[in-house]
Design an enzyme around this catalytic site. Structure first.
Site, PDB file in Angstrom:
ATOM      1  N   ARG A 149       0.788  -1.240   0.000  1.00 41.69           N
ATOM      2  CA  ARG A 149       0.000   0.000   0.000  1.00 41.69           C
ATOM      3  C   ARG A 149       0.815   1.283   0.000  1.00 41.69           C
ATOM      4  O   ARG A 149       0.261   2.345  -0.274  1.00 41.69           O
ATOM      5  CB  ARG A 149      -0.963  -0.013   1.193  1.00 41.69           C
TER       6      ARG A 149
ATOM      7  N   ARG B 235      -4.961  -2.700  -6.920  1.00 45.65           N
ATOM      8  CA  ARG B 235      -5.787  -3.272  -5.846  1.00 45.65           C
ATOM      9  C   ARG B 235      -7.236  -2.827  -6.011  1.00 45.65           C
ATOM     10  O   ARG B 235      -8.167  -3.617  -5.834  1.00 45.65           O
ATOM     11  CB  ARG B 235      -5.207  -2.799  -4.516  1.00 45.65           C
TER      12      ARG B 235
ATOM     13  N   ASP C 155      -0.681 -14.448  -0.152  1.00 41.78           N
ATOM     14  CA  ASP C 155      -0.770 -14.264   1.298  1.00 41.78           C
ATOM     15  C   ASP C 155      -0.647 -15.620   1.971  1.00 41.78           C
ATOM     16  O   ASP C 155      -1.019 -16.643   1.382  1.00 41.78           O
ATOM     17  CB  ASP C 155      -2.098 -13.598   1.689  1.00 41.78           C
TER      18      ASP C 155
ATOM     19  N   TYR D  91      -3.879 -18.154  13.102  1.00 40.13           N
ATOM     20  CA  TYR D  91      -5.001 -17.467  12.449  1.00 40.13           C
ATOM     21  C   TYR D  91      -6.196 -18.412  12.268  1.00 40.13           C
ATOM     22  O   TYR D  91      -7.350 -18.002  12.406  1.00 40.13           O
ATOM     23  CB  TYR D  91      -4.571 -16.910  11.080  1.00 40.13           C
TER      24      TYR D  91
HETATM   25  O1  CP3 Z   1       5.299  -8.036  -0.946  1.00 43.54           O
HETATM   26  C1  CP3 Z   1       5.266  -9.100  -0.280  1.00 43.54           C
HETATM   27  O2  CP3 Z   1       5.918  -9.268   0.750  1.00 43.54           O
HETATM   28  C2  CP3 Z   1       4.487 -10.277  -0.823  1.00 43.54           C
HETATM   29  C3  CP3 Z   1       3.129 -10.417  -0.414  1.00 43.54           C
HETATM   30  C4  CP3 Z   1       2.756 -10.758   1.016  1.00 43.54           C
HETATM   31  C5  CP3 Z   1       1.556 -10.283   1.605  1.00 43.54           C
HETATM   32  N1  CP3 Z   1       1.395 -10.876   2.817  1.00 43.54           N
HETATM   33  C6  CP3 Z   1       0.620  -9.321   0.976  1.00 43.54           C
HETATM   34  C7  CP3 Z   1      -0.351  -8.620   1.807  1.00 43.54           C
HETATM   35  C8  CP3 Z   1       3.355 -11.600   1.962  1.00 43.54           C
HETATM   36  C9  CP3 Z   1       4.690 -12.322   1.890  1.00 43.54           C
HETATM   37  C10 CP3 Z   1       2.484 -11.682   3.091  1.00 43.54           C
HETATM   38  C11 CP3 Z   1       2.761 -12.511   4.266  1.00 43.54           C
HETATM   39  C12 CP3 Z   1       1.841 -12.468   5.416  1.00 43.54           C
HETATM   40  N2  CP3 Z   1       0.477 -12.344   5.406  1.00 43.54           N
HETATM   41  C13 CP3 Z   1       2.251 -12.651   6.756  1.00 43.54           C
HETATM   42  C14 CP3 Z   1       3.664 -12.925   7.207  1.00 43.54           C
HETATM   43  C15 CP3 Z   1       4.501 -11.696   7.272  1.00 43.54           C
HETATM   44  C16 CP3 Z   1       4.150 -10.767   8.390  1.00 43.54           C
HETATM   45  O3  CP3 Z   1       3.737  -9.622   8.072  1.00 43.54           O
HETATM   46  O4  CP3 Z   1       4.326 -11.122   9.565  1.00 43.54           O
HETATM   47  C17 CP3 Z   1       1.090 -12.571   7.559  1.00 43.54           C
HETATM   48  C18 CP3 Z   1       1.047 -12.680   9.072  1.00 43.54           C
HETATM   49  C19 CP3 Z   1      -0.030 -12.374   6.685  1.00 43.54           C
HETATM   50  C20 CP3 Z   1      -1.461 -12.286   7.062  1.00 43.54           C
HETATM   51  C21 CP3 Z   1      -2.023 -10.958   6.717  1.00 43.54           C
HETATM   52  N3  CP3 Z   1      -2.228 -10.500   5.439  1.00 43.54           N
HETATM   53  C22 CP3 Z   1      -2.455  -9.964   7.619  1.00 43.54           C
HETATM   54  C23 CP3 Z   1      -2.385 -10.062   9.130  1.00 43.54           C
HETATM   55  C24 CP3 Z   1      -2.920  -8.898   6.858  1.00 43.54           C
HETATM   56  C25 CP3 Z   1      -3.573  -7.627   7.364  1.00 43.54           C
HETATM   57  C26 CP3 Z   1      -2.601  -6.665   7.863  1.00 43.54           C
HETATM   58  C27 CP3 Z   1      -2.235  -5.681   6.781  1.00 43.54           C
HETATM   59  O5  CP3 Z   1      -1.020  -5.418   6.592  1.00 43.54           O
HETATM   60  O6  CP3 Z   1      -3.177  -5.160   6.173  1.00 43.54           O
HETATM   61  C28 CP3 Z   1      -2.735  -9.239   5.481  1.00 43.54           C
HETATM   62  C29 CP3 Z   1      -3.059  -8.393   4.308  1.00 43.54           C
HETATM   63  C30 CP3 Z   1      -2.007  -8.200   3.270  1.00 43.54           C
HETATM   64  N4  CP3 Z   1      -1.162  -9.156   2.780  1.00 43.54           N
HETATM   65  C31 CP3 Z   1      -1.738  -6.971   2.565  1.00 43.54           C
HETATM   66  C32 CP3 Z   1      -0.723  -7.235   1.652  1.00 43.54           C
HETATM   67  C33 CP3 Z   1      -0.126  -6.291   0.646  1.00 43.54           C
HETATM   68  C34 CP3 Z   1      -2.520  -5.681   2.732  1.00 43.54           C
HETATM   69  C35 CP3 Z   1      -3.874  -5.877   2.145  1.00 43.54           C
HETATM   70  C36 CP3 Z   1      -4.389  -4.744   1.273  1.00 43.54           C
HETATM   71  O7  CP3 Z   1      -3.834  -4.417   0.202  1.00 43.54           O
HETATM   72  O8  CP3 Z   1      -5.464  -4.229   1.652  1.00 43.54           O
END
Ligand code: CP3
Length: 353
Positions: free
Chosen positions: A39, A48, A85, A161
């Site tokens: 973001r 997105r 994700d 989760y």
């Molecule tokens: O660029 C990258 O790193 C690749 C894509 C990637 C995402 N999530 C995209 C994402 C990767 C490798 C992840 C891993 C992920 N997802 C983890 C492990 C890493 C960490 O942060 O500890 C975890 C715990 C998740 C689960 C998850 N996904 C959560 C808790 C959330 C919400 C929190 C947030 O940041 O909004 C997500 C959403 C998410 N995954 C977003 C992105 C770009 C944001 C969503 C959006 O665009 O609205």
């Protein structure tokens, strides 16, 4: 056969980040950034918006490949990380997963043997097929010196989760289930191990050069719990992957594991380890660096604040690992409010030092 091995060696020789994972030392460490597609980039927010919800973006090979490649157009990064994700695996197992605006992930909690029994590993490729296609598309578009990183969540982190149905600050629901009903919880972990190993193998076959296993919640637990529910399942994922793809290069990211990291490396067989920003550099240099390539570990908020403190801390990290295999990264994902100019300054500094 020998031809394909030579090809592999040649490919590796052209990819500095893959070489570092395999234990080579570079004059300047290769760089990537956790959550580098996200973001803080206006072009991400645009795609997105077009894709609709977050899961639709993850399951669209066209859009997901596009956002995977976006950060490499802006910055001199050494790797692309698959846009997906860690919660796609529970979705593929049959648990309902949604990402609600401003709320993060919401899942129907799985807390009983019955609920676990309703999940299945059998059909996961039906759901995850588009992700493999994303890997293929990115790999085809990527210059040969760039490394393609695939990933999955580690079984424990994914289970936190699945059991709680959302993110939690202390992971209490999963910890309680593991402690009070270890057999039931073990069945859930076994299922995630099997699905994750298969998922990583398919990512390698689609073109991933390296994979990272995200253990975001390697904290809040005692060492016996860590051995049973973090180290063991991770080792089984890695053993299963390497039975199919010998020497598969793997980065582990046990966030919060601190003094348990050396044991984690030895027991799981990861080639490289991501350090969170709380790991002291002196400890990492002495106790971790001799065992594996380290990937460390700037506090993401230092990039939000930017300026002198960011560059000074970056120099401390670079100096700590000089002469040993090192990949420069943040100690956790980049946050949405990060100014792009600060990311530019950071990467130029690492590359140009
Ligand atoms: O660029 C990258 O790193 C690749 C894509 C990637 C995402 N999530 C995209 C994402 C990767 C490798 C992840 C891993 C992920 N997802 C983890 C492990 C890493 C960490 O942060 O500890 C975890 C715990 C998740 C689960 C998850 N996904 C959560 C808790 C959330 C919400 C929190 C947030 O940041 O909004 C997500 C959403 C998410 N995954 C977003 C992105 C770009 C944001 C969503 C959006 O665009 O609205």
């Amino acid at each position: 056969m020998s031809g394909s091995l030579e090809d592999t060696a040649r490919t590796a020789a052209r990819k500095p980040l893959l070489q570092a994972v395999r234990g080579e030392v570079a004059a300047r460490p290769p760089v990537w950034i956790m959550r580098q597609a996200g973001r803080y980039l206006p072009e991400y927010r645009e795609v997105r918006e077009k894709a609709g919800d977050f899961l639709s973006l993850c399951y669209s090979p066209e859009f997901a490949a596009e956002v995977t490649l976006q950060p490499l157009r802006r910055f001199d990064l050494d790797a692309a990380i698959l846009f997906a994700d860690i919660l796609l695996v529970p979705d593929a197992l049959g648990q309902h997963v949604a990402f609600e605006k401003g709320e993060g992930p919401v899942l129907d909690p799985v807390t009983s043997a019955d609920a676990i029994g309703r999940l299945s590993v059998d059909g996961i490729d039906k759901t995850l097929g588009p992700v493999y296609e994303t890997v293929e598309r990115v790999k085809a578009a990527l210059p040969p010196e760039k490394t393609m990183i695939g990933f999955c969540g580690a079984p424990w982190t994914v289970a936190t989760y699945m059991v709680a149905g959302r993110g939690t600050s202390d992971q209490a629901p999963a910890r309680l289930l593991a402690l009070s009903e270890p057999e039931t919880f073990g069945r859930l972990i076994d299922m995630i191990v099997e699905a994750s190993a298969h998922y990583l193998i398919r990512q390698f076959k689609a073109g991933a050069d390296v994979v990272q296993i995200f253990e975001s919640w390697a904290l809040n637990i005692d060492e016996a719990f860590f051995a049973r529910w973090i180290v063991e399942p991770t080792r089984r994922v890695i053993d299963t992957v390497r039975a199919e793809i010998p020497d598969a290069p793997i980065i582990g990211f046990p966030r919060g594991a601190g003094p348990l990291i050396p044991g984690y490396i030895k027991a799981t067989g990861v080639n490289a380890v991501g350090l969170d920003y709380a790991v002291p550099l002196e400890f990492a240099r002495r106790e971790i660096s001799p065992l594996a390539c380290v990937q460390g570990n700037l506090d993401p908020l230092r990039v939000v604040a930017g300026g002198k403190q960011m560059l000074e801390r970056t120099d401390e990290i670079l100096s700590a690992f000089e002469g040993s295999p090192h990949i420069f990264n943040l100690g956790h994902g980049i946050v949405p409010q990060t100014p792009i100019a600060h990311v530019e300054a950071l990467i130029e500094h690492v590359k140009g030092r």
